[in-house]
Design an enzyme around this catalytic site. Structure first.
Site, PDB file in Angstrom:
ATOM      1  N   SER A  61       4.415  -3.059  -6.142  1.00 16.42           N
ATOM      2  CA  SER A  61       4.565  -3.712  -4.837  1.00 16.42           C
ATOM      3  C   SER A  61       4.077  -2.883  -3.654  1.00 16.42           C
ATOM      4  CB  SER A  61       6.034  -4.098  -4.607  1.00 16.42           C
ATOM      5  OG  SER A  61       6.388  -5.195  -5.419  1.00 16.42           O
ATOM      6  N   LYS A  64       1.235  -4.373  -1.860  1.00 12.49           N
ATOM      7  CA  LYS A  64       1.425  -5.448  -0.881  1.00 12.49           C
ATOM      8  C   LYS A  64       1.093  -4.988   0.540  1.00 12.49           C
ATOM      9  CE  LYS A  64       5.079  -7.476  -3.752  1.00 12.49           C
ATOM     10  NZ  LYS A  64       6.538  -7.647  -3.935  1.00 12.49           N
ATOM     11  N   TYR A 188      -2.612 -11.711  -8.336  1.00 14.94           N
ATOM     12  CA  TYR A 188      -1.442 -10.927  -7.929  1.00 14.94           C
ATOM     13  C   TYR A 188      -1.045  -9.903  -9.006  1.00 14.94           C
ATOM     14  CZ  TYR A 188       3.429  -9.878  -6.788  1.00 14.94           C
ATOM     15  OH  TYR A 188       4.615  -9.230  -6.524  1.00 14.94           O
ATOM     16  N   TYR A 240      13.075  -4.222  -0.014  1.00 13.20           N
ATOM     17  CA  TYR A 240      13.834  -5.414  -0.397  1.00 13.20           C
ATOM     18  C   TYR A 240      15.230  -5.395   0.221  1.00 13.20           C
ATOM     19  CZ  TYR A 240      10.086  -4.839  -3.779  1.00 13.20           C
ATOM     20  OH  TYR A 240       8.868  -4.604  -4.358  1.00 13.20           O
ATOM     21  N   VAL A 258       8.129  -1.161  -8.291  1.00 16.12           N
ATOM     22  CA  VAL A 258       8.970  -0.982  -9.478  1.00 16.12           C
ATOM     23  C   VAL A 258       8.343  -0.045 -10.513  1.00 16.12           C
ATOM     24  CG1 VAL A 258      10.212  -3.156  -9.201  1.00 16.12           C
ATOM     25  CG2 VAL A 258       8.115  -3.098 -10.576  1.00 16.12           C
TER      26      VAL A 258
END
Length: 306
Positions: A61, A64, A188, A240, A258
């Site tokens: 992530s 992103k 993705y 998050y 992760v």
């Protein structure tokens, strides 16, 4: 600086609590939780490193941040029609808020928001073209052509894509995605499977340290205003439903993955990349967070002051 990184690495070497690797992606489950590395890149071109900093890992992530940067370049503030800018307070793969908010994801760093960003980047192009653009951008930022997609990790993610597929189909049902869901998911999954090491990742983050300019290469990547806004989103949403805890303990804009990596930005001072595969209960690197907490306590680099 080098002494500090050496000390942090030494102090954490025998740490008993290392968290759990991301076992829901089989390829990531094979990575040893004993790994640890930390690198700091400065606008002046210095690079300080300790631990397993040359070992590539799946940035997941963290990618992103770079995808959002590309999307802002392509769509400008029009990207905010597709995705919001508020913290979620829910797990990164939650579907709950999407239902309450008519399929518009809360921010670009949860999975639903990242899928919306990929959709915005595609602009009618095939996944292969989009991925080539993403890879080229990452290589440009880090000034390193050896960065690659780990296709085994991407395949492993696609085999277990059911939650992300649910998010994408749900958004599609609200008319929030323009492209084919399978193409979005394929793009993705490969984006998340970018493999980099700590030194490459620290260098890639330098443009966010100096108001959008990579001072080492002299390249303007984004405007100063856009760089500040990306940093603000990292501070509010980059971890998050653990973003508040990270801001409290570390005090820097940051983005976790992760795969156990964290990219943290100290505006005007440096870009810090840390990697330790074991995760805490909300999916952030347990020792990575601890290392960054120790780092800011010793350097005073927190955006909130000493």
């Amino acid at each position: 600086m080098q002494t500090l990184l050496n000390n942090i690495t030494r102090d954490l070497a025998d740490h008993d609590l290392r968290g759990q690797v991301a076992d829901y992606i089989p390829q990531l489950a094979q990575v040893s939780p004993q790994h640890f590395g930390i690198s700091v890149a400065t606008p002046e071109g210095a690079l300080y490193s300790a631990g397993d900093v040359s070992q590539p890992f799946s940035i997941q992530s963290i990618s992103k941040v770079f995808a959002l940067t590309l999307a802002l370049g392509k769509r400008g503030d029009g990207i905010w029609e597709y995705v919001g800018r508020e913290p979620s307070g829910d797990p990164f793969n939650s579907i709950v808020q999407l239902e309450h908010e008519s399929g518009k994801p809360r921010n670009p760093f949860i999975n639903a928001g990242a899928l919306a960003v990929v959709d915005a980047i595609m602009m009618g192009h095939e996944p292969k073209e989009v991925l080539a653009e993403i890879l080229s951008f990452i290589r440009f930022l880090s000034d390193d052509a050896s960065i690659y997609f780990d296709h085994e990790v991407a395949a492993s993610e696609l085999e277990h894509k059911h939650r992300n597929a649910s998010l994408a189909h749900f958004m599609k049902s609200f008319g929030k995605l323009q492209h084919d869901v399978d193409k979005i998911l394929g793009t993705y999954s490969h984006q998340c499977a970018l493999a980099m090491n700590c030194e490459q990742l620290a260098r890639a983050g330098l443009f966010l340290v100096s108001d959008g300019i990579n001072q080492v290469s002299g390249s303007r990547v984004v405007s100063a205003q856009r760089a500040r806004r990306i940093n603000s989103l990292m501070m509010m949403c980059g971890h998050y439903d653990g973003s508040g805890e990270f801001a409290y303990r570390v005090g820097l804009p940051g983005k976790s993955g992760v795969g156990g990596g964290i990219l943290a930005i100290a505006p005007g001072k440096g870009s810090i990349a840390v990697w330790s595969p074991g995760l805490d209960t909300v999916g952030n690197s347990l020792l990575g967070t601890k290392a960054l907490e120790m780092f800011t306590q010793n350097t005073g680099w927190s955006v909130f002051g000493h």
